[in-house]
Scaffold this motif. Structure first.
Motif, PDB file in Angstrom:
ATOM      1  N   TRP A 221       0.800  -1.236   0.000  1.00 20.32           N
ATOM      2  CA  TRP A 221       0.000   0.000   0.000  1.00 20.32           C
ATOM      3  C   TRP A 221       0.824   1.273   0.000  1.00 20.32           C
ATOM      4  O   TRP A 221       0.547   2.178  -0.807  1.00 20.32           O
ATOM      5  N   PRO A 222       1.793   1.465   0.909  1.00 22.17           N
ATOM      6  CA  PRO A 222       2.553   2.729   0.845  1.00 22.17           C
ATOM      7  C   PRO A 222       3.308   2.901  -0.467  1.00 22.17           C
ATOM      8  O   PRO A 222       3.406   4.020  -0.973  1.00 22.17           O
ATOM      9  N   VAL A 223       3.821   1.807  -1.023  1.00 21.78           N
ATOM     10  CA  VAL A 223       4.533   1.921  -2.301  1.00 21.78           C
ATOM     11  C   VAL A 223       3.552   2.226  -3.425  1.00 21.78           C
ATOM     12  O   VAL A 223       3.815   3.072  -4.290  1.00 21.78           O
ATOM     13  N   LEU A 224       2.416   1.542  -3.416  1.00 21.53           N
ATOM     14  CA  LEU A 224       1.414   1.756  -4.473  1.00 21.53           C
ATOM     15  C   LEU A 224       0.945   3.202  -4.503  1.00 21.53           C
ATOM     16  O   LEU A 224       0.966   3.854  -5.550  1.00 21.53           O
TER      17      LEU A 224
ATOM     18  N   LEU B  92      16.197  -1.384  17.209  1.00 26.65           N
ATOM     19  CA  LEU B  92      17.509  -1.035  16.638  1.00 26.65           C
ATOM     20  C   LEU B  92      17.582  -1.421  15.166  1.00 26.65           C
ATOM     21  O   LEU B  92      18.109  -0.663  14.340  1.00 26.65           O
ATOM     22  N   LEU B  93      17.054  -2.602  14.831  1.00 27.90           N
ATOM     23  CA  LEU B  93      17.047  -3.007  13.428  1.00 27.90           C
ATOM     24  C   LEU B  93      16.235  -2.029  12.587  1.00 27.90           C
ATOM     25  O   LEU B  93      16.657  -1.634  11.493  1.00 27.90           O
ATOM     26  N   GLY B  94      15.066  -1.634  13.102  1.00 25.45           N
ATOM     27  CA  GLY B  94      14.249  -0.674  12.378  1.00 25.45           C
ATOM     28  C   GLY B  94      14.954   0.655  12.187  1.00 25.45           C
ATOM     29  O   GLY B  94      14.894   1.261  11.115  1.00 25.45           O
ATOM     30  N   LEU B  95      15.665   1.113  13.231  1.00 22.85           N
ATOM     31  CA  LEU B  95      16.389   2.380  13.147  1.00 22.85           C
ATOM     32  C   LEU B  95      17.518   2.311  12.126  1.00 22.85           C
ATOM     33  O   LEU B  95      17.706   3.226  11.316  1.00 22.85           O
ATOM     34  N   LEU B  96      18.269   1.212  12.137  1.00 23.61           N
ATOM     35  CA  LEU B  96      19.377   1.058  11.185  1.00 23.61           C
ATOM     36  C   LEU B  96      18.866   0.987   9.751  1.00 23.61           C
ATOM     37  O   LEU B  96      19.434   1.597   8.839  1.00 23.61           O
ATOM     38  N   ILE B  97      17.785   0.226   9.551  1.00 26.51           N
ATOM     39  CA  ILE B  97      17.225   0.106   8.196  1.00 26.51           C
ATOM     40  C   ILE B  97      16.720   1.457   7.707  1.00 26.51           C
ATOM     41  O   ILE B  97      16.972   1.866   6.572  1.00 26.51           O
ATOM     42  N   ASP B  98      16.001   2.174   8.576  1.00 28.41           N
ATOM     43  CA  ASP B  98      15.461   3.479   8.177  1.00 28.41           C
ATOM     44  C   ASP B  98      16.575   4.462   7.868  1.00 28.41           C
ATOM     45  O   ASP B  98      16.492   5.209   6.887  1.00 28.41           O
TER      46      ASP B  98
ATOM     47  N   GLY C 248       7.822   5.644  -0.320  1.00 24.03           N
ATOM     48  CA  GLY C 248       6.947   4.524   0.000  1.00 24.03           C
ATOM     49  C   GLY C 248       7.718   3.311   0.479  1.00 24.03           C
ATOM     50  O   GLY C 248       7.274   2.611   1.401  1.00 24.03           O
ATOM     51  N   VAL C 249       8.870   3.055  -0.120  1.00 21.03           N
ATOM     52  CA  VAL C 249       9.705   1.926   0.313  1.00 21.03           C
ATOM     53  C   VAL C 249      10.166   2.137   1.751  1.00 21.03           C
ATOM     54  O   VAL C 249      10.177   1.205   2.569  1.00 21.03           O
ATOM     55  N   ARG C 250      10.538   3.371   2.067  1.00 21.39           N
ATOM     56  CA  ARG C 250      10.977   3.663   3.440  1.00 21.39           C
ATOM     57  C   ARG C 250       9.841   3.409   4.435  1.00 21.39           C
ATOM     58  O   ARG C 250      10.046   2.787   5.482  1.00 21.39           O
ATOM     59  N   LEU C 251       8.653   3.893   4.111  1.00 18.17           N
ATOM     60  CA  LEU C 251       7.515   3.661   5.003  1.00 18.17           C
ATOM     61  C   LEU C 251       7.207   2.170   5.114  1.00 18.17           C
ATOM     62  O   LEU C 251       6.925   1.647   6.199  1.00 18.17           O
ATOM     63  N   ALA C 252       7.266   1.483   3.981  1.00 18.03           N
ATOM     64  CA  ALA C 252       6.930   0.058   3.958  1.00 18.03           C
ATOM     65  C   ALA C 252       7.923  -0.771   4.759  1.00 18.03           C
ATOM     66  O   ALA C 252       7.548  -1.772   5.379  1.00 18.03           O
ATOM     67  N   SER C 253       9.195  -0.373   4.763  1.00 17.05           N
ATOM     68  CA  SER C 253      10.213  -1.184   5.439  1.00 17.05           C
ATOM     69  C   SER C 253       9.911  -1.302   6.935  1.00 17.05           C
ATOM     70  O   SER C 253      10.030  -2.393   7.516  1.00 17.05           O
TER      71      SER C 253
END
Length: 256
Positions: free
Chosen positions: A132-135, A230-236, A179-184
């Motif tokens: 959805w966020p990417v679309l 922490l994983l979410g922070l690093l990925i973002d 959108g990819v950032r939000l989706a991750s």
């Protein structure tokens, strides 16, 4: 500016940790529900030395990557199609608006029946959440195509799909990256949540669920949450820097 922003973020984290430390040690909240933050951080550090937990982290990241890849591919293609062909957009808009509010976790029973409780379940639910966020970001990016550039190409005899590929898709790419950032982040939440609710033994969620009944259950569960954060922070952070580097022409520094 960046150093000041990072300092503010660090200060906010320290304030929250100090608050939880006081609440836990003063007995305002029972330790069985909210251990002091120092114990949770010590538990998170101890997990780094456990090979079974590191294997769980790897399983979660593998499911996250597979789900995000599938969701991004589907969302980008559908977003470009709906943005470029108004007839198709009008035909499926009701279906899209019906499906979009359905949370992924609500689909766990149905998906478990169809896919079992393995990697396919977390991948499918994570991909559903990522679409959805990417679309919608891709769709809005296509809609924001520069009309002068598009008309110029049409004036030179380029067809609809050539205009889409040469003008609309490049213009929509920064939107899709957002959108990819939000989706991750959403996918990471869905993957860990599905691991907990589906009873999978692997992954951070499965590790936390199995440790919940242990002597240090609450500390371990919260330590797993620290790792997930922490994983979410690093990925973002990686995605923000990647987007800024790839689309520097479209990224503006936010005012602070």
């Amino acid at each position: 500016m960046r150093d000041l922003r990072a300092l503010r973020g660090l200060l906010g984290v320290l304030v929250v940790l100090a608050l939880f430390e006081v609440l836990g040690r003063a007995g305002i909240v029972a330790r069985s529900y909210l251990p002091p933050s120092s114990e949770v951080l010590a538990g998170a550090a101890a997990l780094a030395g456990r090979t079974d937990f590191l294997g769980a982290v790897g399983a979660t990241l593998g499911a996250w990557a597979a789900a995000l890849a599938c969701g991004v591919a589907a969302g980008a293609v559908l977003g470009a199609l709906l943005g470029a062909v108004p007839v198709v957009r009008a035909a499926v808009s009701a279906l899209v608006e019906f499906l979009r509010p359905i949370p992924s976790v609500a689909l766990i029973p149905l998906a478990a029946l169809l896919l079992g409780s393995g990697l396919g379940l977390t991948t499918a639910l994570g991909a559903y959440a990522a679409v959805w966020p990417v679309l919608f970001n891709t769709l809005y990016g296509i809609a924001a195509t520069d009309p002068v550039a598009a008309d110029t190409l049409r004036g030179f005899g380029f067809g609809r799909w050539q205009v889409l590929w040469r003008v609309s898709v490049p213009g929509a790419a920064p939107f899709a990256a957002t959108g990819v950032r939000l989706a991750s982040s959403i996918v990471l939440i869905v993957v860990v949540g599905t691991e907990i609710l589906s009873g999978r033994s692997d992954g951070i969620g499965g590790y936390a669920a199995s440790a919940e009944t242990g002597t240090q259950g609450t500390v371990t569960v919260l330590a797993c949450a620290v790792w997930a954060g922490l994983l979410g922070l690093l990925i973002d952070t990686a995605l923000v820097r990647g987007r800024a580097r790839a689309f520097a022409w479209a990224v503006r520094e936010p005012a602070r």
